[in-house]
Design an enzyme around this catalytic site. Structure first.
Site, PDB file in Angstrom:
ATOM      1  N   ASP A 108       0.577  -1.602  -0.232  1.00 46.92           N
ATOM      2  CA  ASP A 108       0.190  -0.284  -0.194  1.00 46.92           C
ATOM      3  C   ASP A 108       0.696   1.259   0.024  1.00 46.92           C
ATOM      4  OD1 ASP A 108      -2.197  -1.334  -0.554  1.00 46.92           O
ATOM      5  OD2 ASP A 108      -2.797  -1.814   2.119  1.00 46.92           O
ATOM      6  N   PHE A 109       0.694   2.464  -0.158  1.00 49.18           N
ATOM      7  CA  PHE A 109       1.102   3.616  -0.679  1.00 49.18           C
ATOM      8  C   PHE A 109       1.795   3.645   0.962  1.00 49.18           C
ATOM      9  CE2 PHE A 109       0.423   8.784  -0.136  1.00 49.18           C
ATOM     10  CZ  PHE A 109       1.134   8.306  -1.345  1.00 49.18           C
TER      11      PHE A 109
END
Length: 248
Positions: A108-109
């Protein structure tokens, strides 16, 4: 043909067409040509930059050098080759690699930690595919202080949109004032799975750090830095995914 270079059967195998042993069978069967001349004897050495090899009339193109990279992905960058929003991508940290490599799966970011990148498509596919069950290990910070029910639930499996998750190994690491660090070992990789498991069980996930992917770890890496995998590490990934590659 030349006296220095690579053996014909090895060249065919390294191009990804078949094994070296099978390539020898093709040569003996008269299916292989070098510079439009059929070759049936063993021991022929070619120069891939000059000689043209064909199997059943089709030109054999050499594969690019395979690269295997372990990157410590920092937080707040995307696991893509390009981001239309202009955010940093993991590719910004491996610009010194000349070959075109790709992330194996994603983080994820706002997650950090170990990310593998390679141009070995078959290995990448098997590492991601759930049927091979390659384990991934994380340090996860959840909000609050969960009790035994939380740990047992994650170990038994949590019901998400796709169905029930596979059992995970979950261990308490340490409790802080507002949250708890746990170590999670999984063989599955649904979209944003860890965050959704935390949400469903009532303990939202605040931080995620992947510390291992199969036998590969973050040891010696700092955020934004990468290293090439050793030959032994690549061999171990092949073993875990049932691949058999010559030349390693």
């Amino acid at each position: 043909m030349t006296r220095s270079g690579v053996r014909l059967q090895k060249f065919i195998a390294q191009a990804g067409l078949t094994s070296r042993r099978k390539a020898e069978e093709w040569i003996r069967a008269g299916r292989v040509q070098v510079n439009d001349r059929v070759v049936t004897e063993m021991g022929v050495v070619i120069d891939p930059s000059v000689d043209v090899v064909k199997v059943d009339g089709h030109v054999v193109e050499p594969l690019p050098t395979r690269r295997y990279v372990a990157l410590y992905k920092p937080r707040f960058c995307v696991t893509t080759l390009y981001d239309p929003q202009g955010r940093p991508t993991v590719m910004d940290f491996v610009t010194s690699i000349r070959e075109r490599i790709y992330p194996v799966g994603r983080l994820d970011f706002d997650a950090e930690g170990l990310l593998l990148l390679t141009n070995d498509g078959e290995l990448a596919h098997r590492l991601i595919h759930p049927s091979y069950g390659v384990k991934k290990e994380y340090l996860v910070l959840v909000k609050g202080h969960p009790g035994k029910w939380f740990f047992q639930k994650w170990r038994d499996g949590v019901y998400l949109e796709e169905g029930k998750t596979s059992p995970a190994e979950v261990y308490l690491v340490k409790r802080e004032r507002l949250g708890t660090w746990v170590r999670v070992i999984m063989h599955q990789g649904w979209y944003r799975q860890i965050k959704r498991m935390g949400q469903v069980t009532g303990y939202p996930v605040l931080r995620i750090k992947r510390i291992a992917y199969g036998p590969i770890t973050l040891e010696g890496l700092k955020p934004g830095k990468f290293r090439e995998l050793s030959r032994q590490e690549v061999r171990e990934l092949y073993r875990l995914t049932g691949l058999n590659r010559e030349g390693l």
